[in-house]
Design a protein around this motif. Structure first.
Motif, PDB file in Angstrom:
ATOM      1  N   GLY A 142       3.047 -17.338  35.761  1.00  0.00           N
ATOM      2  CA  GLY A 142       3.505 -16.108  33.870  1.00  0.00           C
ATOM      3  C   GLY A 142       5.041 -15.602  34.797  1.00  0.00           C
ATOM      4  N   MET A 143       5.466 -16.811  35.008  1.00  0.00           N
ATOM      5  CA  MET A 143       6.592 -15.870  35.129  1.00  0.00           C
ATOM      6  C   MET A 143       8.007 -17.289  34.949  1.00  0.00           C
ATOM      7  SD  MET A 143       5.747 -17.057  39.748  1.00  0.00           S
ATOM      8  CE  MET A 143       8.182 -16.510  39.640  1.00  0.00           C
ATOM      9  N   THR A 144       9.442 -16.976  35.155  1.00  0.00           N
ATOM     10  CA  THR A 144      10.580 -17.585  34.894  1.00  0.00           C
ATOM     11  C   THR A 144      11.264 -18.109  35.561  1.00  0.00           C
ATOM     12  OG1 THR A 144      12.294 -15.726  34.540  1.00  0.00           O
ATOM     13  CG2 THR A 144      10.527 -16.126  32.087  1.00  0.00           C
ATOM     14  N   PRO A 145      12.045 -19.315  35.548  1.00  0.00           N
ATOM     15  CA  PRO A 145      13.214 -19.331  36.700  1.00  0.00           C
ATOM     16  C   PRO A 145      13.741 -18.568  37.533  1.00  0.00           C
ATOM     17  CG  PRO A 145      12.909 -21.270  34.845  1.00  0.00           C
ATOM     18  CD  PRO A 145      12.156 -20.011  34.228  1.00  0.00           C
ATOM     19  N   ALA A 146      14.054 -17.947  36.546  1.00  0.00           N
ATOM     20  CA  ALA A 146      14.587 -16.656  36.791  1.00  0.00           C
ATOM     21  C   ALA A 146      13.879 -16.279  37.668  1.00  0.00           C
ATOM     22  CB  ALA A 146      15.291 -15.734  35.501  1.00  0.00           C
ATOM     23  N   ASP A 147      12.867 -16.196  37.888  1.00  0.00           N
ATOM     24  CA  ASP A 147      12.645 -14.710  38.604  1.00  0.00           C
ATOM     25  C   ASP A 147      11.903 -15.522  40.670  1.00  0.00           C
ATOM     26  OD1 ASP A 147      11.663 -13.361  36.931  1.00  0.00           O
ATOM     27  OD2 ASP A 147       9.812 -14.832  36.575  1.00  0.00           O
ATOM     28  N   LEU A 148      12.260 -16.691  40.196  1.00  0.00           N
ATOM     29  CA  LEU A 148      12.751 -17.878  41.438  1.00  0.00           C
ATOM     30  C   LEU A 148      14.041 -17.438  42.236  1.00  0.00           C
ATOM     31  CD1 LEU A 148      12.116 -21.806  39.677  1.00  0.00           C
ATOM     32  CD2 LEU A 148      10.620 -19.389  41.617  1.00  0.00           C
ATOM     33  N   GLY A 149      13.205 -17.203  43.737  1.00  0.00           N
ATOM     34  CA  GLY A 149      14.858 -16.979  45.147  1.00  0.00           C
ATOM     35  C   GLY A 149      15.129 -17.859  45.589  1.00  0.00           C
ATOM     36  N   GLY A 150      14.476 -18.764  45.409  1.00  0.00           N
ATOM     37  CA  GLY A 150      15.349 -20.451  46.124  1.00  0.00           C
ATOM     38  C   GLY A 150      14.516 -21.469  45.583  1.00  0.00           C
ATOM     39  N   VAL A 151      15.124 -22.328  46.056  1.00  0.00           N
ATOM     40  CA  VAL A 151      14.457 -23.835  46.264  1.00  0.00           C
ATOM     41  C   VAL A 151      14.424 -24.874  47.310  1.00  0.00           C
ATOM     42  CG1 VAL A 151      13.903 -25.836  44.536  1.00  0.00           C
ATOM     43  CG2 VAL A 151      15.117 -24.313  44.057  1.00  0.00           C
ATOM     44  N   ALA A 152      12.902 -25.287  47.457  1.00  0.00           N
ATOM     45  CA  ALA A 152      12.535 -26.472  48.820  1.00  0.00           C
ATOM     46  C   ALA A 152      11.777 -27.707  48.314  1.00  0.00           C
ATOM     47  CB  ALA A 152      11.597 -25.229  49.525  1.00  0.00           C
ATOM     48  N   TYR A 153      13.018 -28.506  48.996  1.00  0.00           N
ATOM     49  CA  TYR A 153      12.360 -29.559  48.388  1.00  0.00           C
ATOM     50  C   TYR A 153      12.134 -30.768  49.527  1.00  0.00           C
ATOM     51  CZ  TYR A 153      17.252 -31.089  48.992  1.00  0.00           C
ATOM     52  OH  TYR A 153      18.814 -31.028  50.255  1.00  0.00           O
ATOM     53  N   LEU A 159      12.583 -39.932  46.660  1.00  0.00           N
ATOM     54  CA  LEU A 159      12.859 -38.468  47.548  1.00  0.00           C
ATOM     55  C   LEU A 159      14.779 -37.978  46.774  1.00  0.00           C
ATOM     56  CD1 LEU A 159      13.334 -39.662  50.974  1.00  0.00           C
ATOM     57  CD2 LEU A 159      12.040 -37.722  50.429  1.00  0.00           C
ATOM     58  N   LEU A 160      14.934 -39.298  45.932  1.00  0.00           N
ATOM     59  CA  LEU A 160      16.335 -38.206  45.295  1.00  0.00           C
ATOM     60  C   LEU A 160      16.529 -38.096  43.826  1.00  0.00           C
ATOM     61  CD1 LEU A 160      18.960 -42.077  46.084  1.00  0.00           C
ATOM     62  CD2 LEU A 160      19.448 -39.469  47.010  1.00  0.00           C
ATOM     63  N   VAL A 161      15.060 -38.326  42.982  1.00  0.00           N
ATOM     64  CA  VAL A 161      14.557 -37.609  41.716  1.00  0.00           C
ATOM     65  C   VAL A 161      14.200 -36.148  42.664  1.00  0.00           C
ATOM     66  CG1 VAL A 161      12.906 -37.957  40.019  1.00  0.00           C
ATOM     67  CG2 VAL A 161      13.546 -39.583  40.877  1.00  0.00           C
ATOM     68  N   GLY A 162      13.629 -35.714  43.528  1.00  0.00           N
ATOM     69  CA  GLY A 162      13.116 -34.415  44.227  1.00  0.00           C
ATOM     70  C   GLY A 162      14.568 -34.251  44.193  1.00  0.00           C
ATOM     71  N   ALA A 163      15.110 -34.110  45.317  1.00  0.00           N
ATOM     72  CA  ALA A 163      16.617 -33.680  45.627  1.00  0.00           C
ATOM     73  C   ALA A 163      17.315 -33.557  44.979  1.00  0.00           C
ATOM     74  CB  ALA A 163      17.092 -34.949  46.887  1.00  0.00           C
ATOM     75  N   ALA A 164      18.072 -34.006  43.403  1.00  0.00           N
ATOM     76  CA  ALA A 164      18.777 -33.908  42.507  1.00  0.00           C
ATOM     77  C   ALA A 164      18.102 -33.525  42.053  1.00  0.00           C
ATOM     78  CB  ALA A 164      19.292 -35.580  42.022  1.00  0.00           C
ATOM     79  N   ALA A 165      17.023 -33.005  40.950  1.00  0.00           N
ATOM     80  CA  ALA A 165      16.351 -31.951  40.451  1.00  0.00           C
ATOM     81  C   ALA A 165      16.186 -30.359  40.624  1.00  0.00           C
ATOM     82  CB  ALA A 165      14.797 -32.318  40.407  1.00  0.00           C
ATOM     83  N   ALA A 166      15.798 -30.666  42.376  1.00  0.00           N
ATOM     84  CA  ALA A 166      15.756 -29.190  43.240  1.00  0.00           C
ATOM     85  C   ALA A 166      17.278 -28.445  42.984  1.00  0.00           C
ATOM     86  CB  ALA A 166      15.462 -29.540  44.308  1.00  0.00           C
ATOM     87  N   ALA A 199      19.559 -29.468  41.153  1.00  0.00           N
ATOM     88  CA  ALA A 199      20.686 -29.076  40.391  1.00  0.00           C
ATOM     89  C   ALA A 199      19.672 -27.437  39.555  1.00  0.00           C
ATOM     90  CB  ALA A 199      20.189 -30.581  38.637  1.00  0.00           C
ATOM     91  N   MET A 200      18.878 -27.458  40.007  1.00  0.00           N
ATOM     92  CA  MET A 200      17.558 -26.124  39.654  1.00  0.00           C
ATOM     93  C   MET A 200      18.798 -24.991  40.053  1.00  0.00           C
ATOM     94  SD  MET A 200      13.428 -26.947  38.559  1.00  0.00           S
ATOM     95  CE  MET A 200      12.977 -28.360  39.880  1.00  0.00           C
ATOM     96  N   ALA A 201      18.466 -25.202  41.586  1.00  0.00           N
ATOM     97  CA  ALA A 201      19.150 -24.498  42.082  1.00  0.00           C
ATOM     98  C   ALA A 201      20.523 -23.760  41.963  1.00  0.00           C
ATOM     99  CB  ALA A 201      19.516 -24.508  44.066  1.00  0.00           C
ATOM    100  N   TRP A 202      21.750 -24.599  41.848  1.00  0.00           N
ATOM    101  CA  TRP A 202      22.728 -24.365  41.098  1.00  0.00           C
ATOM    102  C   TRP A 202      23.267 -23.619  39.807  1.00  0.00           C
ATOM    103  CZ3 TRP A 202      25.510 -25.729  37.034  1.00  0.00           C
ATOM    104  CH2 TRP A 202      26.995 -25.559  37.356  1.00  0.00           C
ATOM    105  N   ALA A 203      21.886 -23.960  39.488  1.00  0.00           N
ATOM    106  CA  ALA A 203      21.946 -23.742  37.572  1.00  0.00           C
ATOM    107  C   ALA A 203      21.460 -22.088  38.334  1.00  0.00           C
ATOM    108  CB  ALA A 203      21.130 -24.269  37.020  1.00  0.00           C
ATOM    109  N   LEU A 204      20.468 -21.924  39.462  1.00  0.00           N
ATOM    110  CA  LEU A 204      20.321 -20.701  39.101  1.00  0.00           C
ATOM    111  C   LEU A 204      20.934 -19.540  40.648  1.00  0.00           C
ATOM    112  CD1 LEU A 204      15.915 -21.434  39.201  1.00  0.00           C
ATOM    113  CD2 LEU A 204      17.678 -20.172  36.878  1.00  0.00           C
ATOM    114  N   ASP A 205      21.717 -19.842  40.558  1.00  0.00           N
ATOM    115  CA  ASP A 205      22.734 -19.546  41.791  1.00  0.00           C
ATOM    116  C   ASP A 205      21.547 -18.821  43.080  1.00  0.00           C
ATOM    117  OD1 ASP A 205      24.808 -18.421  42.547  1.00  0.00           O
ATOM    118  OD2 ASP A 205      24.814 -16.955  41.985  1.00  0.00           O
ATOM    119  N   VAL A 206      20.677 -20.068  43.622  1.00  0.00           N
ATOM    120  CA  VAL A 206      19.910 -19.043  44.216  1.00  0.00           C
ATOM    121  C   VAL A 206      19.846 -21.046  45.550  1.00  0.00           C
ATOM    122  CG1 VAL A 206      18.340 -18.714  42.947  1.00  0.00           C
ATOM    123  CG2 VAL A 206      17.673 -20.907  43.394  1.00  0.00           C
ATOM    124  N   PRO A 207      19.741 -20.199  46.565  1.00  0.00           N
ATOM    125  CA  PRO A 207      19.184 -21.232  48.265  1.00  0.00           C
ATOM    126  C   PRO A 207      18.530 -22.272  47.495  1.00  0.00           C
ATOM    127  CG  PRO A 207      18.469 -19.190  48.694  1.00  0.00           C
ATOM    128  CD  PRO A 207      18.846 -19.043  47.252  1.00  0.00           C
TER     129      PRO A 207
END
Length: 353
Positions: A83-94, A104-111, A113-121
């Protein structure tokens, strides 16, 4: 340091992404130290078993392409579950390794990119540390120090865990890992892919004592594993038999008992050597019923305690990656924006928490 001592746990949930081999896993977790196991908000998993079945094993290029197709839909599914949106996330681990480099590169690149877009670690997680910490998802988690038996398709190792991030490998795989031996033995006996679970199910119909195989490297000191010779023994026994359905089940049982007994003997040695009374069992082979029952019985007899993740968290999954990532992000170990993976990665080289 135990996780309950971390004071800087992310106030917002962490997204975990697993893509090291042939499962795409995503999870969202907010760790609550005072209520272990309560912080898993969502997890979604897609298995590529059907994709690789015709080839009898994982095809790396096909695995990478399927991760591309499935990853973002699974992220959306997990967010909807929570029940969340991406803005509710505080970090991304991959998962950054070990594993198949393309996957591995697929998950790393996506993770990343999401962290950069959301400005989270964001942080890359060691796949085997994820497995090692998976029992912390349960209501009664182990506290270091303990010994961990990590058994999967690519790894069979015994690890002394002094604290999270402080690991010493006591024994490792010299050739075929336990899970790999299960799969290869099943294939030579004509069982369908994935072979390990099929062989374990067939072994339930086998007669005790009909076939007895060696317990590799238990007749000498040490904690390393070697299962390639056992695989050859089974092949010869199968080729020289009548190859009836009952014989197939009997051979499967004899093989499974040899693997389980070997793992139990080595675990007992490791616990005695370290003076530790807690044993964690994790990884795909940790779901094996005979192994779980035999180790639990050994613990009752010897006075040590066993800790297993629930079955769905024995195999590769995003929850264990979210957990390991949350712990390291809480310790201030977020990384820069570069996309890095490590197909080979020494568990002992990780930074302590």
């Amino acid at each position: 340091m135990h996780i309950s001592q971390l004071s800087n746990l992310p106030s917002k949930p962490v997204l975990g992404v697993e893509s090291s081999c042939d499962e795409t896993g995503v999870a969202i977790l907010r760790w609550v130290p005072e209520a272990p196991g309560s912080g898993l908000l969502a997890h979604a998993l897609y298995s590529q078993v059907k994709l690789h079945a015709d080839y009898g094993g994982v095809v790396p290029e096909l695995a990478s392409r399927d991760h591309v197709r499935k990853l973002l839909p699974l992220v959306r599914e997990a967010l909807a579950q929570a029940g969340m949106t991406p803005a509710d996330l505080g970090g991304v681990a991959y998962t950054a390794g070990p594993g198949l480099v393309g996957a591995l590169l697929v998950g790393a690149a996506a993770a990343r990119a999401m962290a950069w877009a959301l400005d989270v670690p964001a942080i890359g997680v060691h796949h085997m540390e994820g497995h090692l910490l998976a029992p912390l998802l349960e209501a009664d988690p182990p506290k270091p120090p303990f010994v961990a038996l990590l058994v999967s398709g690519g790894h069979s190792m015994l690890v002394e865990v002094a604290a999270i991030g402080r690991y010493r490998i006591l024994g490792d795989t010299l050739d075929d890992a336990a899970g790999e031996a299960f799969d290869k033995t099943a294939k030579l006996m004509g069982l369908p892919y994935p072979g390990g679970p099929a062989l374990a199910k067939l072994a339930e119909q086998g007669r005790a004592g009909a076939f007895r195989f060696s317990r590799p490297m238990t007749d000498r000191p040490g904690l390393d594993f070697s299962f390639s010779g056992l695989k050859t023994q089974v092949l010869l026994a199968w080729q020289q038999s009548d190859q009836s359905e009952q014989t197939r089940a009997d051979v499967a049982r004899g093989f499974e008992e040899a693997i389980v007994d070997t793992l139990v003997i080595k675990c007992r040695r490791a616990l005695e050597a370290t003076g530790t009374g807690r044993l964690v069992i994790a990884g795909g082979v940790g779901a094996n019923k005979r192994l779980r029952e035999t180790l639990a019985a050994a613990g009752q007899q010897d006075g040590f305690r066993t800790y297993f993740p629930r079955l769905q968290f024995c195999t590769d999954n995003g929850a264990m990656i979210a957990l390991a990532g949350a712990i390291r992000l809480a310790a201030g170990q977020g990384q820069d924006e570069a996309v890095r993976v490590a197909p080979r990665w020494d568990l002992q080289g990780l930074q302590p928490v």
